[in-house]
Structures are given as structure tokens and as C-alpha cells.
Enzyme design. Structure first.
Site, short mmCIF file in Angstrom:
data_model
loop_
_atom_site.label_atom_id
_atom_site.label_comp_id
_atom_site.label_asym_id
_atom_site.label_seq_id
_atom_site.Cartn_x
_atom_site.Cartn_y
_atom_site.Cartn_z
N GLU A 1 0.86 -1.10 0.03
CA GLU A 1 -0.16 -0.22 -0.09
C GLU A 1 1.01 1.24 0.10
OE1 GLU A 1 -3.51 0.13 0.15
OE2 GLU A 1 -3.89 -1.84 0.03
N CYS B 1 -2.34 9.77 2.42
CA CYS B 1 -1.75 9.27 1.19
C CYS B 1 -2.66 9.33 -0.01
CB CYS B 1 -1.62 7.47 1.15
SG CYS B 1 -3.02 7.00 1.78
P1 NAD Z 1 8.16 4.69 5.16
O1 NAD Z 1 8.08 3.89 3.87
O2 NAD Z 1 9.07 5.62 5.49
O3 NAD Z 1 7.75 3.80 6.61
C1 NAD Z 1 6.94 2.73 6.59
C2 NAD Z 1 7.50 1.74 7.48
O4 NAD Z 1 8.33 1.12 6.81
C3 NAD Z 1 7.81 2.09 8.77
O5 NAD Z 1 7.10 1.10 9.78
C4 NAD Z 1 9.15 2.00 8.68
O6 NAD Z 1 9.93 1.91 10.12
C5 NAD Z 1 9.68 1.03 7.95
N1 NAD Z 1 10.84 1.05 7.18
C6 NAD Z 1 11.57 2.17 6.85
N2 NAD Z 1 12.61 2.07 6.31
C7 NAD Z 1 12.72 0.71 6.01
C8 NAD Z 1 13.48 -0.07 5.37
N3 NAD Z 1 14.72 0.25 4.71
N4 NAD Z 1 13.25 -1.46 5.43
C9 NAD Z 1 12.27 -1.80 5.89
N5 NAD Z 1 11.16 -1.11 6.51
C10 NAD Z 1 11.39 0.23 6.63
O7 NAD Z 1 6.59 5.52 5.20
P2 NAD Z 1 6.08 6.57 6.14
O8 NAD Z 1 7.18 7.87 5.98
O9 NAD Z 1 5.93 5.88 7.22
O10 NAD Z 1 4.79 6.83 5.24
C11 NAD Z 1 4.49 7.84 4.31
C12 NAD Z 1 4.38 7.18 3.17
O11 NAD Z 1 3.47 6.08 3.18
C13 NAD Z 1 3.79 8.03 1.94
O12 NAD Z 1 4.47 7.60 0.67
C14 NAD Z 1 2.45 7.63 1.82
O13 NAD Z 1 1.77 7.79 0.60
C15 NAD Z 1 2.46 6.05 2.10
N6 NAD Z 1 1.23 5.79 2.59
C16 NAD Z 1 0.26 4.76 1.99
C17 NAD Z 1 -0.75 4.64 2.26
C18 NAD Z 1 -1.71 3.49 1.56
O14 NAD Z 1 -2.82 3.18 1.96
N7 NAD Z 1 -1.34 3.63 0.33
C19 NAD Z 1 -1.30 4.86 3.45
C20 NAD Z 1 -0.43 5.69 4.48
C21 NAD Z 1 0.75 6.24 3.93
#
Ligand code: NAD
Length: 464
Positions: free
Chosen positions: A216, A250
């Protein structure tokens, strides 16, 4: 936690969940319903604490916390409780005469051990909603919430520890090191919500074990406004969708594509609607959130370099305040128009003709959401059929999220797989086909030595 401790913790939970799943206790729908009821009760009891945590992490108002986080989750749990008994039963399907006589079934079975990784922007809802689907479908769960919303992660951890045995569902708080350690393990399903860049890391890790994965993700969701759209209602609905949760949604409209004939009027009305919603000084509004982290505030600040700011642009670094901001006609090659904004900056780009509009839209990746404001149904339908996107709305923004009859998810760069309501059960369930044959009859000519003439075979294939 040191690296070695993290790996030991992950290892132990992973092993214990494997044993728990093998016990087959989660195959009982009564067991799942019992757990979901307890989860619902605990969330309702702790609603105030959840809202407090969301306020601490994102300065979310109780109204927003309720509508976009707790009520949403509670509704989802109720839906699962209602759907589960019939969903979890084997479903008899029509048999093929080629197998006559037989009885054919689809047996819904849980995948097994699932890993869920969630983001910080709706830190309660986006962690618990997939968890509810995974549990309802009979899986075990390890949930890693975002480290950027630590107060919400803590209350989630408390709730889950109160409701579930850790070998069934457990929360492992932590940052990238924890996520990396978790991704090294072999899971039966991975559900990730977050950025496209991290989504690729997750997909690579999952590919090592051929683990099915839902991603997602995010992206730039366009919002098209044509000249027939009623300005006032359009402005109000765009402002609501864009500045909800301080733009950190998002599916927020990322940028506007407006018919040049109405751009000036729409821009003025959007400014009026911002002031109506959040007051003359939006930093004083109890309903306006804050940016999650200094890193994200700086990222957003950088987007404004060299841009024509026609409203807002007020930033207070120490309180993580970033006021609602409108940018007029940003260059399409600027980072503001290339990267997902995920904050309270609204770029307004005008188009001169439908051809011009398509030239701009065709340049983008397939977005998570697509919005059109127009009174012309033909125009709306033409855009909805021409473009591919996760979910679309005509004449409003965000609201498709609220209907659990609609699958929620992205396509291409904005993700793969979709959930909510029954779609969550479908997602977290393997549909196992089973044929029960009888011993008493075989089609003639089935076994070698095969008949010389193929005409009977052709007849069968054509007519069965
Ligand atoms: P992110 O990708 O930075 O982090 C998401 C999760 O991934 C966190 O739990 C984080 O600890 C983990 N993570 C970070 N780096 C990682 C790595 N190298 N390996 C494995 N896991 C890792 O995203 P964010 O800043 O928390 O959220 C913002 C993003 O999420 C935006 O792009 C937004 O559009 C998207 N988002 C999508 C939805 C959806 O339903 N499609 C909903 C909310 C947010």
C-alpha cells in the site's frame, strides 16, 4: 535494542508463531470471532488514550482521530465479525463433467504467519485495519508500527498484548533495524504500508522467500477541476481533503489541474475556505495538525524554493507547524511536481485545453487516487476510463476510503493488492480448491493406451 537482541527477539516470536499456527487453533471461526470481539471491546475502552496518543504524535483533533482512526477500525471489526462465520466455511462450486462424479470445493485457508509494517500518518488505523483482516482470516500476526508515531505505537502494543497471546499476534516496536530483521525471516504473507521506495525494499526481501505481498504505497494523486465545477463546493471539498491531517494523507489531492478559465476564482475561493476552516491564523486552530518530524518539515520547506507562493508558506520549525500553502504554476520538472508532497502544500497548475490536460496527466505514474470535479458526466467518465489509478472520486476527495465495499489499494507505483471489509478477508486468505472424486466411474479413453481417434475427445471438450 542492539542488533543481536533484535534478531533473537524476532527469531523467538517467529518460531512461537509457527508452533501456534500449526496447532490449528486459528482455523476455528469461533476462536477468531472471540478475539475480534475482545479487540473491539478493548479499543472502545481505550478510545480516549488512543486519541491522546494521536494528539501527542500528530496533534490530531479528537474529531479527526475519531472519524479517520478509531471509528473506522471499530466499524471494520464489526464487519469482520458479521462476515466471518459464512466466509470461513468451505464453498461448494459446480463440478466439471470431465471429473464426473465429483464434489468440488473452495476451502478458505489462512496463509499462516503474516508480517505487517505500518506508517505514521494514520498510525492507529493503518496498523489495526490490516491486522483485523489478517486475524479474521485466521493468520498469526507480527505488527511493526512506525517509529515516528511512538505514542500510538505504545498504545497499540498495550492493546494487542491485552487481547492476544504473543504467539498469535504481537507488536514489535522499532525502527529500520527491526524492520530489516523481520524481513529476513520467511513469512507466509507480508502487508506493507508506506513509501514507494521502501516498498521496493520490502518486495525484494519478500521475493527471496517467494512470499506473497501487498504493498500500500503513495504517489502523486491528481485532482482535475474543469470549468463546469461549482467553485464554492469544489473549493471546500478540496481544502478538506488536502489539509486533513496537515496534508499527510496518502490519498490527499497532491496537486490541482484546473481549467485556466476558472483558476483565479478557484484559487481565491480555496483561500477563503482555508480561512473559514482554520481561521485567519491557522497556527491557532485546534483542528489543524502538525508535521510528524523535523526531517519531513525540512523536506516540505525545500519544495518551496523558487516557487510562487500565493498563500501561506508560514513555518515554525520548533513546533513543527507548516501552514496551509498554495503554490501557483510550479514548473512541472520541479521536485514539488515530481515527488509525492505528503504535506500541506497545494500546487495549482492550469490547463488550456483537454489535450494539454492529457499531456500533463500522461506524464505521471499510476496514482493511488484520482479526483475530478466537473458537472459533465461524459468528461468524468472519459478520464476514469482513460487513466489507471488505485481509486477515484468524482466531485469530492478522500471519501472512497470510507466505503468498505470498495477495495482500497494502489496500482503500479502506488502499490499492489487491496483491502477493507470483505476485500481484506479475500486478501489474507488462500482459496484452496479441492476435488472429491468417487471410485465408481472413469470416463472411457482416459488412460493409456489412448484411443486412436480424437473425435470423442474433441466432442467432450466442446460440450462439457
Ligand atoms: P516509510 O516507507 O518511510 O515507512 C513505513 C514503514 O516502513 C515504517 O514502519 C518504517 O519503520 C518502515 N521502514 C522504513 N525504512 C525501511 C527499510 N529500509 N526497510 C524496511 N522497513 C522500513 O513511510 P512513512 O514515511 O511512514 O509513510 C509515508 C508514505 O506512506 C507515503 O508515501 C504515503 O503515501 C504512504 N502511505 C500509503 C498509504 C496507503 O494506504 N497506500 C497509507 C499511508 C501512507
Amino acid at each position: 535494542m542492539e542488533e543481536i537482541n533484535i534478531e533473537n527477539t524476532v527469531d523467538l516470536i517467529h518460531k512461537n508463531q509457527a508452533v501456534f499456527f500449526s496447532s490449528q487453533i486459528t482455523l476455528s471461526s469461533a476462536f477468531r470471532v472471540k478475539k475480534l470481539k475482545k479487540l473491539l471491546k478493548t479499543i472502545v475502552q481505550k478510545e480516549k488514550e488512543i486519541h491522546q496518543a494521536l494528539f501527542k504524535d500528530l496533534r490530531k483533533s479528537s474529531f479527526e482521530s475519531m472519524t479517520s482512526e478509531t471509528i473506522f477500525v471499530e466499524k471494520e471489526i464489526r464487519k469482520m465479525i458479521q462476515l466471518l462465520p459464512s466466509w470461513s466455511r468451505p464453498q461448494r462450486v459446480q463440478s466439471s463433467l470431465l471429473n464426473f462424479p465429483s464434489r468440488d470445493y473452495i476451502i478458505p485457508e489462512p496463509y499462516g504467519k503474516t508480517l505487517l509494517i505500518s506508517p505514521w500518518n494514520y498510525p492507529f488505523q493503518l496498523a489495526i485495519t490490516p491486522l483485523v483482516g489478517a486475524v479474521a482470516a485466521g493468520n498469526t500476526v507480527v505488527l511493526k508500527p512506525s517509529e515516528f508515531a511512538p505514542n500510538t505505537a505504545k498504545i497499540i502494543n498495550e492493546i494487542i498484548a491485552e487481547v492476544f497471546e504473543p504467539e498469535h499476534v504481537t507488536v514489535l516496536e522499532g525502527n529500520v533495524s527491526m524492520a530489516t530483521a523481520l524481513l529476513k525471516k520467511r513469512w507466509d504473507y507480508i502487508f506493507f504500508t508506506g513509501s514507494t521506495s521502501v516498498g521496493k525494499i520490502v518486495a525484494k526481501a519478500a521475493a527471496e522467500h517467494l512470499t506473497p505481498t501487498t504493498l500500500e504505497l503513495g504517489g502523486k494523486s491528481p485532482c482535475v477541476v474543469d470549468a463546469s465545477a461549482p467553485i464554492k463546493t469544489t473549493a471546500k471539498r478540496i481544502v478538506w481533503g488536502k489539509f486533513l491531517n496537515c496534508g499527510q494523507t496518502c490519498i490527499a489531492p497532491d496537486f490541482l489541474l484546473v481549467d485556466q478559465k476558472i483558476k483565479a476564482e478557484l484559487t481565491q475561493q480555496i483561500i477563503k475556505e482555508i480561512q473559514k476552516a482554520y481561521g485567519e491564523d491557522q497556527s491557532l486552530s485546534a483542528d489543524y495538525g502538525r508535521i510528524i518530524h523535523e526531517k519531513h518539515l525540512s523536506r516540505l520547506k525545500d519544495y518551496l524554493h523558487g516557487q510562487n507562493i500565493v498563500f501561506g508558506g508560514n513555518i515554525a520549525q520548533d513546533s513543527l507547524y507548516f501552514g496551509p500553502t498554495i503554490v501557483d504554476e510550479p514548473a512541472l520538472e520541479s521536485p514539488l511536481m515530481k515527488e509525492e508532497i505528503f504535506g500541506p502544500i497545494l500546487p495549482i497548475v492550469s490547463y488550456e485545453s483537454e489535450q494539454h490536460l492529457h499531456e500533463i496527466l500522461e506524464n505521471g505514474e499510476r496514482p493511488l487516487a484520482f479526483y475530478v470535479f466537473s458537472k459533465k458526466n461524459k468528461f468524468v467518465n472519459s478520464l476514469f476510463s482513460k487513466y489507471s489509478f488505485g481509486g477515484g472520486v468524482a466531485n469530492d476527495s478522500i471519501i472512497h476510503f470510507a466505503n468498505d465495499n470498495l477495495p482500497f489499494g494502489g496500482i503500479g507505483n502506488s502499490g499492489m493488492g487491496a483491502y477493507h471489509g470483505k476485500h481484506s478477508l479475500v486478501l489474507f486468505t488462500h482459496k484452496k480448491p479441492v476435488v472429491k472424486r468417487s471410485f465408481w466411474f472413469d470416463l472411457p479413453g482416459r488412460y493409456a493406451p489412448y484411443p486412436k481417434s480424437l473425435s470423442f475427445l474433441k466432442f467432450l471438450i466442446k460440450n462439457l
